[in-house]
Design a protein around this motif. Structure first.
Motif, PDB file in Angstrom:
ATOM      1  N   CYS A  17       0.848  -1.195   0.000  1.00  0.00           N
ATOM      2  CA  CYS A  17       0.000   0.000   0.000  1.00  0.00           C
ATOM      3  C   CYS A  17       0.886   1.248   0.000  1.00  0.00           C
ATOM      4  O   CYS A  17       1.755   1.400   0.857  1.00  0.00           O
ATOM      5  CB  CYS A  17      -0.921  -0.007   1.220  1.00  0.00           C
ATOM      6  SG  CYS A  17      -1.982   1.446   1.299  1.00  0.00           S
ATOM      7  N   THR A  18       0.663   2.129  -0.965  1.00  0.00           N
ATOM      8  CA  THR A  18       1.508   3.323  -1.103  1.00  0.00           C
ATOM      9  C   THR A  18       0.987   4.533  -0.341  1.00  0.00           C
ATOM     10  O   THR A  18       1.680   5.537  -0.253  1.00  0.00           O
ATOM     11  CB  THR A  18       1.645   3.709  -2.588  1.00  0.00           C
ATOM     12  OG1 THR A  18       0.349   4.003  -3.099  1.00  0.00           O
ATOM     13  CG2 THR A  18       2.291   2.592  -3.385  1.00  0.00           C
ATOM     14  N   PHE A  19      -0.221   4.455   0.182  1.00  0.00           N
ATOM     15  CA  PHE A  19      -0.802   5.640   0.830  1.00  0.00           C
ATOM     16  C   PHE A  19      -0.941   5.513   2.338  1.00  0.00           C
ATOM     17  O   PHE A  19      -1.611   6.322   2.968  1.00  0.00           O
ATOM     18  CB  PHE A  19      -2.153   6.016   0.201  1.00  0.00           C
ATOM     19  CG  PHE A  19      -3.186   4.927   0.235  1.00  0.00           C
ATOM     20  CD1 PHE A  19      -3.994   4.756   1.332  1.00  0.00           C
ATOM     21  CD2 PHE A  19      -3.339   4.078  -0.846  1.00  0.00           C
ATOM     22  CE1 PHE A  19      -4.952   3.760   1.366  1.00  0.00           C
ATOM     23  CE2 PHE A  19      -4.289   3.090  -0.836  1.00  0.00           C
ATOM     24  CZ  PHE A  19      -5.099   2.917   0.276  1.00  0.00           C
ATOM     25  N   VAL A  20      -0.281   4.523   2.940  1.00  0.00           N
ATOM     26  CA  VAL A  20      -0.357   4.375   4.386  1.00  0.00           C
ATOM     27  C   VAL A  20       0.976   4.776   5.014  1.00  0.00           C
ATOM     28  O   VAL A  20       2.047   4.547   4.456  1.00  0.00           O
ATOM     29  CB  VAL A  20      -0.759   2.938   4.807  1.00  0.00           C
ATOM     30  CG1 VAL A  20       0.341   1.944   4.496  1.00  0.00           C
ATOM     31  CG2 VAL A  20      -1.120   2.878   6.283  1.00  0.00           C
ATOM     32  N   LEU A  21       0.898   5.433   6.167  1.00  0.00           N
ATOM     33  CA  LEU A  21       2.063   5.823   6.944  1.00  0.00           C
ATOM     34  C   LEU A  21       1.831   5.321   8.354  1.00  0.00           C
ATOM     35  O   LEU A  21       0.819   5.663   8.976  1.00  0.00           O
ATOM     36  CB  LEU A  21       2.215   7.346   6.942  1.00  0.00           C
ATOM     37  CG  LEU A  21       3.260   7.943   7.870  1.00  0.00           C
ATOM     38  CD1 LEU A  21       4.657   7.548   7.400  1.00  0.00           C
ATOM     39  CD2 LEU A  21       3.126   9.444   7.922  1.00  0.00           C
ATOM     40  N   TRP A  22       2.722   4.505   8.841  1.00  0.00           N
ATOM     41  CA  TRP A  22       2.594   3.975  10.197  1.00  0.00           C
ATOM     42  C   TRP A  22       3.441   4.800  11.150  1.00  0.00           C
ATOM     43  O   TRP A  22       4.623   5.019  10.911  1.00  0.00           O
ATOM     44  CB  TRP A  22       3.031   2.511  10.244  1.00  0.00           C
ATOM     45  CG  TRP A  22       2.080   1.608   9.548  1.00  0.00           C
ATOM     46  CD1 TRP A  22       2.169   1.145   8.277  1.00  0.00           C
ATOM     47  CD2 TRP A  22       0.868   1.067  10.091  1.00  0.00           C
ATOM     48  NE1 TRP A  22       1.089   0.350   7.982  1.00  0.00           N
ATOM     49  CE2 TRP A  22       0.278   0.282   9.079  1.00  0.00           C
ATOM     50  CE3 TRP A  22       0.231   1.161  11.322  1.00  0.00           C
ATOM     51  CZ2 TRP A  22      -0.922  -0.402   9.264  1.00  0.00           C
ATOM     52  CZ3 TRP A  22      -0.952   0.487  11.502  1.00  0.00           C
ATOM     53  CH2 TRP A  22      -1.517  -0.280  10.495  1.00  0.00           C
ATOM     54  N   ASN A  23       2.834   5.255  12.209  1.00  0.00           N
ATOM     55  CA  ASN A  23       3.528   5.950  13.288  1.00  0.00           C
ATOM     56  C   ASN A  23       3.343   5.073  14.517  1.00  0.00           C
ATOM     57  O   ASN A  23       2.364   5.222  15.248  1.00  0.00           O
ATOM     58  CB  ASN A  23       2.938   7.340  13.493  1.00  0.00           C
ATOM     59  CG  ASN A  23       3.683   8.135  14.537  1.00  0.00           C
ATOM     60  OD1 ASN A  23       4.711   7.701  15.019  1.00  0.00           O
ATOM     61  ND2 ASN A  23       3.153   9.295  14.887  1.00  0.00           N
ATOM     62  N   GLY A  24       4.248   4.127  14.707  1.00  0.00           N
ATOM     63  CA  GLY A  24       4.055   3.120  15.738  1.00  0.00           C
ATOM     64  C   GLY A  24       2.909   2.227  15.302  1.00  0.00           C
ATOM     65  O   GLY A  24       2.965   1.611  14.251  1.00  0.00           O
ATOM     66  N   THR A  25       1.863   2.186  16.097  1.00  0.00           N
ATOM     67  CA  THR A  25       0.680   1.399  15.732  1.00  0.00           C
ATOM     68  C   THR A  25      -0.423   2.272  15.146  1.00  0.00           C
ATOM     69  O   THR A  25      -1.474   1.761  14.775  1.00  0.00           O
ATOM     70  CB  THR A  25       0.125   0.648  16.963  1.00  0.00           C
ATOM     71  OG1 THR A  25      -0.209   1.606  17.968  1.00  0.00           O
ATOM     72  CG2 THR A  25       1.149  -0.335  17.504  1.00  0.00           C
TER      73      THR A  25
END
Length: 84
Positions: free
Chosen positions: A62-70
């Motif tokens: 997925c190119t549009f997700v950014l994870w900041n921890g959980t």
């Protein structure tokens, strides 16, 4: 005033930050101007349900997700490109 101090009521009134009701101006950014959106914001912005957005962004590629921890944030511009 020191740089780490919160401005007091007089400062806020002089600089137009205090409202008539004693509250302060909201500093919220409109959804369409944000770079990253929570699932709830992305659902409101796109009209796609939270569960479907969660399912779409669970993919490893997925190119549009950014994870900041959980915490999952969706990149608004890339989400727009994906939906076009």
């Amino acid at each position: 005033m020191r740089s780490n101090e919160v401005p007091g009521g007089d400062f806020k009134r002089r600089n137009g930050l205090a409202q008539q009701d004693g509250g302060f101006k909201s500093r919220q950014v409109p959804i369409w101007e944000k770079s990253n959106l929570t699932l709830e914001e992305a659902a409101a912005y796109s009209g796609i349900g939270i569960n479907k957005l969660r399912e779409m962004s669970d993919s490893k590629d997925c190119t549009f997700v950014l994870w900041n921890g959980t915490k999952r944030l969706l990149k608004r511009r890339r989400l727009d490109e994906y939906l076009d």
